[in-house]
Design a protein around this motif. Structure first.
Motif, PDB file in Angstrom:
ATOM      1  N   CYS A   1      23.552  23.603  47.171  1.00 37.54           N
ATOM      2  CA  CYS A   1      23.766  23.108  45.802  1.00 37.54           C
ATOM      3  C   CYS A   1      23.433  21.637  45.628  1.00 37.54           C
ATOM      4  CB  CYS A   1      25.195  23.371  45.367  1.00 37.54           C
ATOM      5  SG  CYS A   1      26.427  22.428  46.299  1.00 37.54           S
ATOM      6  N   GLY A   2      23.282  20.903  46.732  1.00 36.18           N
ATOM      7  CA  GLY A   2      22.969  19.479  46.602  1.00 36.18           C
ATOM      8  C   GLY A   2      24.015  18.771  45.772  1.00 36.18           C
ATOM      9  N   SER A   3      23.563  18.054  44.764  1.00 36.23           N
ATOM     10  CA  SER A   3      24.462  17.274  43.907  1.00 36.23           C
ATOM     11  C   SER A   3      25.229  18.134  42.921  1.00 36.23           C
ATOM     12  CB  SER A   3      23.647  16.251  43.131  1.00 36.23           C
ATOM     13  OG  SER A   3      22.762  16.950  42.255  1.00 36.23           O
ATOM     14  N   GLY A   4      24.923  19.404  42.865  1.00 36.33           N
ATOM     15  CA  GLY A   4      25.689  20.327  42.028  1.00 36.33           C
ATOM     16  C   GLY A   4      25.221  20.486  40.598  1.00 36.33           C
ATOM     17  N   PHE A   5      24.049  19.940  40.239  1.00 34.31           N
ATOM     18  CA  PHE A   5      23.643  19.997  38.833  1.00 34.31           C
ATOM     19  C   PHE A   5      23.486  21.434  38.338  1.00 34.31           C
ATOM     20  CE2 PHE A   5      19.479  19.960  40.847  1.00 34.31           C
ATOM     21  CZ  PHE A   5      18.721  20.801  40.049  1.00 34.31           C
ATOM     22  N   LEU A   6      22.968  22.345  39.157  1.00 37.00           N
ATOM     23  CA  LEU A   6      22.833  23.736  38.735  1.00 37.00           C
ATOM     24  C   LEU A   6      24.204  24.410  38.682  1.00 37.00           C
ATOM     25  CD1 LEU A   6      21.277  26.284  37.977  1.00 37.00           C
ATOM     26  CD2 LEU A   6      20.814  26.647  40.402  1.00 37.00           C
ATOM     27  N   SER A   7      25.036  24.184  39.672  1.00 34.92           N
ATOM     28  CA  SER A   7      26.388  24.753  39.676  1.00 34.92           C
ATOM     29  C   SER A   7      27.153  24.326  38.428  1.00 34.92           C
ATOM     30  CB  SER A   7      27.157  24.309  40.924  1.00 34.92           C
ATOM     31  OG  SER A   7      26.607  24.855  42.094  1.00 34.92           O
TER      32      SER A   7
ATOM     33  N   ILE B   1      31.323  17.025  43.227  1.00 28.13           N
ATOM     34  CA  ILE B   1      32.732  16.995  42.798  1.00 28.13           C
ATOM     35  C   ILE B   1      32.931  15.928  41.725  1.00 28.13           C
ATOM     36  CG2 ILE B   1      35.083  16.444  43.555  1.00 28.13           C
ATOM     37  CD1 ILE B   1      34.256  17.723  46.314  1.00 28.13           C
ATOM     38  N   LYS B   2      32.426  14.731  41.979  1.00 29.61           N
ATOM     39  CA  LYS B   2      32.570  13.618  41.032  1.00 29.61           C
ATOM     40  C   LYS B   2      31.880  13.934  39.699  1.00 29.61           C
ATOM     41  CE  LYS B   2      31.517   8.699  40.558  1.00 29.61           C
ATOM     42  NZ  LYS B   2      30.853   7.550  41.162  1.00 29.61           N
ATOM     43  N   THR B   3      30.667  14.467  39.764  1.00 28.11           N
ATOM     44  CA  THR B   3      29.918  14.787  38.551  1.00 28.11           C
ATOM     45  C   THR B   3      30.616  15.887  37.758  1.00 28.11           C
ATOM     46  OG1 THR B   3      27.867  14.166  39.669  1.00 28.11           O
ATOM     47  CG2 THR B   3      27.651  15.428  37.649  1.00 28.11           C
ATOM     48  N   ALA B   4      31.111  16.894  38.449  1.00 32.25           N
ATOM     49  CA  ALA B   4      31.817  17.982  37.763  1.00 32.25           C
ATOM     50  C   ALA B   4      33.036  17.441  37.010  1.00 32.25           C
ATOM     51  CB  ALA B   4      32.242  19.054  38.763  1.00 32.25           C
ATOM     52  N   LYS B   5      33.775  16.544  37.631  1.00 27.83           N
ATOM     53  CA  LYS B   5      34.948  15.960  36.976  1.00 27.83           C
ATOM     54  C   LYS B   5      34.554  15.195  35.719  1.00 27.83           C
ATOM     55  CE  LYS B   5      37.887  15.647  41.034  1.00 27.83           C
ATOM     56  NZ  LYS B   5      38.498  14.785  42.054  1.00 27.83           N
TER      57      LYS B   5
END
Length: 162
Positions: A74-80, A104-108
């Protein structure tokens, strides 16, 4: 194989660290130009859209509502995060601890309170997660499959957790 994964994780952590020193963010809607990238779709807003938005929309269109999704690498999570915004329950895994921390930080920062409980990020490798008993409606390998050894085994293991 364990040493190879450690080396890859270290390399990905280095890339993530370099990007963060340039104030880079993984926001597909950002209009900012990241000139430090060369020959990379993250450089310009239009190339980000071409490289990622179409593929993300394809995934969203072809996965049933409220699915349990595993994103491998997922890397930095942008797709998730985008899939979670669409109402899915997403587990993003990656071998890079720094990438997971950014996710985690970006999702928050990007998800509403009622969506944040629908996403989790785990620092682990696919060979470990595919041994768990958890079942998913979809497994996404977005720019990841070529990093994994023995794709036949990966596909076989993926069919077991679907």
């Amino acid at each position: 194989m364990h040493n190879r994964l450690k080396a890859e994780a270290k390399a990905f952590d280095k890339i993530v660290t370099q990007r963060s020193t340039q104030n880079f963010n993984y926001d597909l809607k950002s209009k900012k130009i990241f000139k430090f990238f060369y020959n990379n779709p993250w450089r310009y807003p239009d190339t980000r859209s071409i490289a990622f938005s179409e593929k993300i929309n394809f995934i969203k269109k072809n996965i049933k509502k409220n699915s349990q999704i595993l994103e491998v690498g997922c890397g930095s999570g942008f797709l998730s995060i985008e899939l979670t915004k669409s109402g899915h329950y997403v587990t993003g895994i990656d071998i890079s601890e720094k990438s997971i921390n950014i996710g985690i930080k970006t999702a928050k920062n990007k998800l509403t309170k009622n969506k944040i409980d629908k996403i989790k990020f785990v620092k682990t490798s696919y060979d470990k997660i595919s041994k768990y008993k958890k079942k998913y409606d979809a497994v996404v390998f977005f720019k990841t499959l070529h990093h994994l050894e023995n794709t036949n085994k990966v596909i076989k293991n993926t069919s077991k957790i679907l």
